[in-house]
Scaffold this motif. Structure first.
Motif, PDB file in Angstrom:
ATOM      1  N   ASP A 159       0.856  -1.216   0.046  1.00  0.00           N
ATOM      2  CA  ASP A 159       0.043   0.009  -0.042  1.00  0.00           C
ATOM      3  C   ASP A 159       0.848   1.273  -0.193  1.00  0.00           C
ATOM      4  O   ASP A 159       0.562   2.207   0.491  1.00  0.00           O
ATOM      5  CB  ASP A 159      -0.954  -0.035   1.274  1.00  0.00           C
ATOM      6  N   LYS A 160       2.163   0.954  -0.583  1.00  0.00           N
ATOM      7  CA  LYS A 160       3.091   2.189  -0.692  1.00  0.00           C
ATOM      8  C   LYS A 160       2.913   2.817  -2.101  1.00  0.00           C
ATOM      9  O   LYS A 160       2.744   2.239  -3.180  1.00  0.00           O
ATOM     10  CB  LYS A 160       4.440   1.909  -0.335  1.00  0.00           C
ATOM     11  N   PHE A 168      -2.693  -6.126   2.934  1.00  0.00           N
ATOM     12  CA  PHE A 168      -3.383  -5.023   2.499  1.00  0.00           C
ATOM     13  C   PHE A 168      -4.307  -5.528   1.317  1.00  0.00           C
ATOM     14  O   PHE A 168      -5.613  -5.052   1.426  1.00  0.00           O
ATOM     15  CB  PHE A 168      -2.594  -3.729   1.915  1.00  0.00           C
ATOM     16  N   LYS A 223      -1.212   5.910  -8.679  1.00  0.00           N
ATOM     17  CA  LYS A 223      -0.577   6.354  -7.325  1.00  0.00           C
ATOM     18  C   LYS A 223       0.597   5.336  -6.942  1.00  0.00           C
ATOM     19  O   LYS A 223       1.576   5.316  -6.216  1.00  0.00           O
ATOM     20  CB  LYS A 223      -1.054   6.218  -6.056  1.00  0.00           C
ATOM     21  N   GLN A 258       0.324   1.795  -6.502  1.00  0.00           N
ATOM     22  CA  GLN A 258       0.009   0.803  -5.684  1.00  0.00           C
ATOM     23  C   GLN A 258      -0.745  -0.453  -5.727  1.00  0.00           C
ATOM     24  O   GLN A 258      -1.144  -0.588  -7.002  1.00  0.00           O
ATOM     25  CB  GLN A 258      -0.834   1.445  -4.372  1.00  0.00           C
ATOM     26  N   PHE A 316      -5.747  -1.809  -5.873  1.00  0.00           N
ATOM     27  CA  PHE A 316      -6.571  -0.946  -6.188  1.00  0.00           C
ATOM     28  C   PHE A 316      -7.610  -1.370  -7.063  1.00  0.00           C
ATOM     29  O   PHE A 316      -7.442  -2.568  -7.173  1.00  0.00           O
ATOM     30  CB  PHE A 316      -5.557   0.209  -7.103  1.00  0.00           C
ATOM     31  N   ASP A 323      -5.438   2.546  -2.742  1.00  0.00           N
ATOM     32  CA  ASP A 323      -4.993   2.574  -0.963  1.00  0.00           C
ATOM     33  C   ASP A 323      -6.042   1.586  -0.403  1.00  0.00           C
ATOM     34  O   ASP A 323      -7.442   2.275  -0.611  1.00  0.00           O
ATOM     35  CB  ASP A 323      -4.821   3.993  -0.602  1.00  0.00           C
ATOM     36  N   SER A 324      -5.719   0.705   0.305  1.00  0.00           N
ATOM     37  CA  SER A 324      -6.756  -0.277   0.992  1.00  0.00           C
ATOM     38  C   SER A 324      -7.744   0.743   1.874  1.00  0.00           C
ATOM     39  O   SER A 324      -9.011   0.275   1.825  1.00  0.00           O
ATOM     40  CB  SER A 324      -6.151  -1.118   1.818  1.00  0.00           C
ATOM     41  N   THR A 325      -7.176   1.530   2.781  1.00  0.00           N
ATOM     42  CA  THR A 325      -8.020   2.379   3.508  1.00  0.00           C
ATOM     43  C   THR A 325      -8.997   3.073   2.861  1.00  0.00           C
ATOM     44  O   THR A 325     -10.254   3.222   3.342  1.00  0.00           O
ATOM     45  CB  THR A 325      -7.151   2.975   4.631  1.00  0.00           C
TER      46      THR A 325
END
Length: 429
Positions: free
Chosen positions: A37-38, A127, A155, A157, A160, A170-172
């Motif tokens: 998730d980076k 993630f 992004k 990552q 997605f 981003d998972s969140t």
């Protein structure tokens, strides 16, 4: 079931080695929990910082490449004219490229881009596992896209998702956006105090315990590959031998983990000895165990976001091959049996197809498969063959009956001839 990915980058090159190295780096990123998730600077192949900057949305690229001279030449944005007053031919408008990979998407279907399966658990990225578990708990219709680790979000990552032509990374953020859009808030029944506790526990899991797991993986690459039974040929869709892929993986993973180790050191974990880092992980597990107590889930009878996140992290510890010795797994089994039970409950509730996922490595085991056309054709051919056989048998029976009838008539005629002959002989006497 459509799983074709539109606008994929070219995956096949003249030399396999040149192609496989970035893909192996992506697999290494999958095994690096915090890399999933980076941004691309940490998760993309070879640590190439330029890759993230280059990954612009297609619309933005189209805008940047658009006709900038028209407004300048025309003054008010109108068509420019030549010196003799004749109107210049209108420039052809550039076609706007789709901003998503899945251009032929189905409405309200969530298309999930994540890492490939392993024989031990659905994903070694917490993630990715977190998002898929949440989608199943929320009851949303989704489909995994098999992209062989070659795609990233804008992004940079994984995971997605794409939904209705829009990308969410981003998972969140994925879980938050989809929960609002489809009214699927798993925490709707929680009090403010419970929400605060959940927030603190999720922060501990994703910003501390995951790095403890990363520390073990970075120092035990071979044990990690063995512990999760990772087959890089399958994961990357490669023709190269596993021995060569494993070499590339270890090289890339070491580089990734070196970068990750610097961040862990900045947090304070990286300066400690392995046994001290493991002790930090044990304390995290103990806190989670005491919070869960004898409840089925952290806040009662129904799972919440915290249960989803906890499962995605604890599964990385619990589902390691027993032959591979891992201190945190042994500690959790011996001292936190309620956490083991929690993992089992989420697994049973969210992944009834776990066996198919891990044995067949099927990304979409949850989607019913249509009957293969070849089988239907074979069945149709068998039916046709059977009908033809019945017809032939009927014809044979009819021929047999006709033959018998002819024989009987012939015999009857022969008997009459013989009888007439006897009568004639009697009359002559």
């Amino acid at each position: 079931m459509a799983t074709e990915v539109e606008n994929k980058p070219v995956a096949v090159a003249e030399e396999d080695k040149k192609v496989e190295q970035p893909a192996v780096a992506a697999a290494a990123a999958a095994a690096t929990p915090a890399a999933a998730d980076k941004p691309a600077a940490d998760a993309a192949a070879g640590g190439d910082d330029k890759k993230a900057a280059d990954e612009k949305p297609a619309v933005a690229v189209a805008a940047a490449d658009g006709d900038g001279a028209t407004a300048g030449e025309g003054g008010d944005g109108g068509a420019a004219t030549s010196s003799d007053g004749a109107a210049a031919p209108a420039k052809k408008e550039k076609e706007v490229k789709p901003t998503v990979h899945k251009a032929n998407f189905e409405k309200d279907v969530v298309y999930l881009y994540q890492f490939t399966r392993t024989p031990m658990l659905p994903s070694i990225s917490p993630f990715c596992l977190k998002v898929e578990t949440w989608l199943r708990l929320a009851g949303l219709k989704y489909e995994n896209i098999d992209h062989k680790l070659k795609l990233r979000s804008k992004k940079g990552q994984l995971p997605f998702v794409e939904v209705n032509g829009e990308e969410i990374a981003d998972s969140t953020i994925i879980m938050k956006e989809l929960a609002q859009r489809y009214e699927k808030d798993l925490d709707a029944a929680l009090t403010q105090e419970q929400r605060n506790i959940a927030h603190a526990m999720i922060s501990m899991l994703e910003n501390h315990l995951i790095w403890v797991v990363l520390s073990w993986r970075s120092k035990n690459t071979e044990q990690m590959l063995k512990g999760y039974k990772i087959n890089l040929q399958h994961a990357l869709g490669s023709r190269l031998p596993n021995a060569l892929l494993n070499f590339f993986f270890k090289f890339q993973f070491s580089r990734k983990c070196f970068q990750g180790a610097k961040k862990v050191k900045a947090q304070g974990l990286g300066v400690h000895k392995p046994e001290e880092i493991e002790e930090f992980g044990r304390k995290d597990l103990k806190v989670l165990s005491e919070l869960l107590a004898d409840k089925p889930f952290f806040f009662g009878d129904e799972p919440t976001t915290l249960d989803c996140v906890a499962f995605s992290v604890l599964a990385q510890i619990h589902f390691i091959l027993d032959e591979v010795k891992y201190g945190l797994k042994e500690f959790m089994q011996e001292n936190c049996p309620n956490l083991v039970g929690h993992v089992s409950r989420i697994k049973e509730r969210c992944f009834p197809d776990w066996e198919d996922i891990c044995t067949k490595l099927d990304l979409n085991a949850h989607i019913p498969k249509p009957e293969p056309e070849t089988k239907e054709n074979k069945e149709g051919a068998d039916t046709e063959k059977t009908a033809e056989q019945e017809k032939n048998e009927s014809e044979k029976e009819l021929e047999k009956d006709n033959s018998n009838e002819k024989t009987e008539k012939k015999e009857e005629k022969s008997e009459k001839v013989e009888e007439n002959k006897e009568k004639e002989e009697a009359a002559a006497k």
